[in-house]
Write a protein that holds these residues in place. Structure first.
Motif, PDB file in Angstrom:
ATOM      1  N   TYR A 200       8.104  10.361   6.570  1.00  0.00           N
ATOM      2  CA  TYR A 200       7.619   8.986   6.259  1.00  0.00           C
ATOM      3  C   TYR A 200       8.756   8.154   5.890  1.00  0.00           C
ATOM      4  N   ARG A 201       8.735   7.137   6.653  1.00  0.00           N
ATOM      5  CA  ARG A 201       9.570   6.084   6.650  1.00  0.00           C
ATOM      6  C   ARG A 201       9.958   5.373   5.082  1.00  0.00           C
ATOM      7  N   GLU A 202       8.685   5.217   4.383  1.00  0.00           N
ATOM      8  CA  GLU A 202       8.699   4.543   3.185  1.00  0.00           C
ATOM      9  C   GLU A 202       9.149   5.089   2.129  1.00  0.00           C
ATOM     10  N   LEU A 203       9.320   6.774   2.261  1.00  0.00           N
ATOM     11  CA  LEU A 203       9.632   7.441   1.212  1.00  0.00           C
ATOM     12  C   LEU A 203      11.082   7.892   1.167  1.00  0.00           C
ATOM     13  N   ASN A 204      11.779   7.517   0.351  1.00  0.00           N
ATOM     14  CA  ASN A 204      13.171   7.634   0.217  1.00  0.00           C
ATOM     15  C   ASN A 204      13.612   8.255  -1.030  1.00  0.00           C
ATOM     16  N   ILE A 205      13.880   7.479  -1.937  1.00  0.00           N
ATOM     17  CA  ILE A 205      14.551   7.781  -3.353  1.00  0.00           C
ATOM     18  C   ILE A 205      13.936   8.949  -4.031  1.00  0.00           C
ATOM     19  N   GLY A 206      12.410   9.220  -4.086  1.00  0.00           N
ATOM     20  CA  GLY A 206      11.600  10.002  -4.604  1.00  0.00           C
ATOM     21  C   GLY A 206      11.500  11.451  -3.963  1.00  0.00           C
TER      22      GLY A 206
END
Length: 309
Positions: A44-50
């Motif tokens: 998922y493009r929106e999920l990065n740091i976590g």
């Protein structure tokens, strides 16, 4: 049989926080490899740091696949992931490179290495909506307990926080009258495959996890989740039940303090590590485990890989 060799596949497994990203990159650099992600969150493009997704710099060091390929509005099913991965394995082999399937989502790894035949049950949206309403009424922890009564094997392998997968398993059970786990058929692998694992002493692993959690908050995890809430993704995040995002959501909704959110994230990650061990067992004869604290761990891995392929 035409006698043609099976496509090669190297699989790298290990618990969350074990250093799979860096080891996979180093293996790919040494072996002309290309990495296929087996982490459901990386899609998922929106999920990065976590998600501790590989950084832009890491992604440029070697070819990576199945990272940032969809959005929270269009979640991938296991069947979609499996089809895409099988295609990539063939394509990478045709390029003369070694596909390296790396990640900690046990369901994804097993679906590929054991050639699962995914249940073909089409979504029944009315039934799915009814199960979701049931979960809202009794609580999704209780809904997962209902799944455990009907299909203990499926419940053991589905994280109780993952509402979407819990609902899907119950949907298939109610629609077919069969246990979800019984519909998942295995077959002989069509690959020449080697599975290697990264093993850490549990306390050292927990120290790494705690440090990573602190780094996530320092890098802006709260701000990342707030942005997703502002974009209307709060309910999607709750359905997916992803560690880090769930705890920060509770903090943003005033249900916990920031320190309590961190503590809950540490606790939930430890539970997740123990759940991963159901997929990647220390005594599994198919997995060749390597001690992560060994200074020569990479060299030992390469020796086995070169002897195998």
């Amino acid at each position: 049989m035409n006698g043609s060799p099976k496509p090669k596949l190297l699989v790298l497994v290990g618990p969350t926080g074990s250093g799979k990203t860096e080891i996979a990159i180093q293996l790919a650099q040494a072996l002309s490899g290309e990495i296929i992600s087996a982490d459901s969150r990386y899609l998922y493009r929106e999920l990065n740091i976590g998600t501790a997704k590989p950084s832009p710099d890491e992604l440029t060091r070697v070819p990576h696949h199945l990272i940032n390929v969809t959005t929270l509005d269009n979640p991938w099913s296991l069947g979609v992931y499996q089809k895409a991965t099988h295609q990539l394995i063939q394509q990478i082999n045709l390029r003369g490179h070694l596909p390296i399937l790396a990640g900690g989502t046990g369901q994804y790894i097993r679906a590929i290495t054991e050639q699962w035949e995914i249940p073909a049950q089409a979504p029944e949206h009315q039934l799915r909506d009814a199960i979701e309403l049931w979960g809202q009424r009794i609580g999704f922890d209780a809904l997962h307990q209902r799944l455990a009564r009907l299909d203990p094997e499926a419940a053991q392998l589905i994280d109780y926080r993952n509402k979407r997968r819990t609902i899907r398993a119950l949907e298939v059970i109610f629609a077919t009258g069969q246990r979800f786990s019984d519909l998942r058929k295995k077959s002989i692998s069509s690959y020449q495959q080697l599975i290697i694992g990264i093993a850490w002493p549990r306390e050292l692993l927990y120290e790494r996890i705690d440090a990573r959690i602190e780094a996530m908050f320092a890098a802006g995890l709260v701000e990342e989740v707030q942005e997703l809430v502002d974009r209307g993704y709060a309910e999607a995040l709750k359905r997916m039940g992803i560690i880090g995002y769930s705890e920060v959501l509770q903090y943003l909704e005033g249900q916990s303090s920031l320190e309590e959110a961190k503590q809950q994230m540490r606790h939930n990650t430890r539970v997740f590590v123990r759940r991963q061990a159901n997929w990647f067992k220390p005594n599994d004869p198919k997995i060749h485990w390597f001690n992560a604290t060994d200074p020569a761990v990479l060299a030992h891995m390469l020796d086995l890989i070169k002897a195998t392929f």
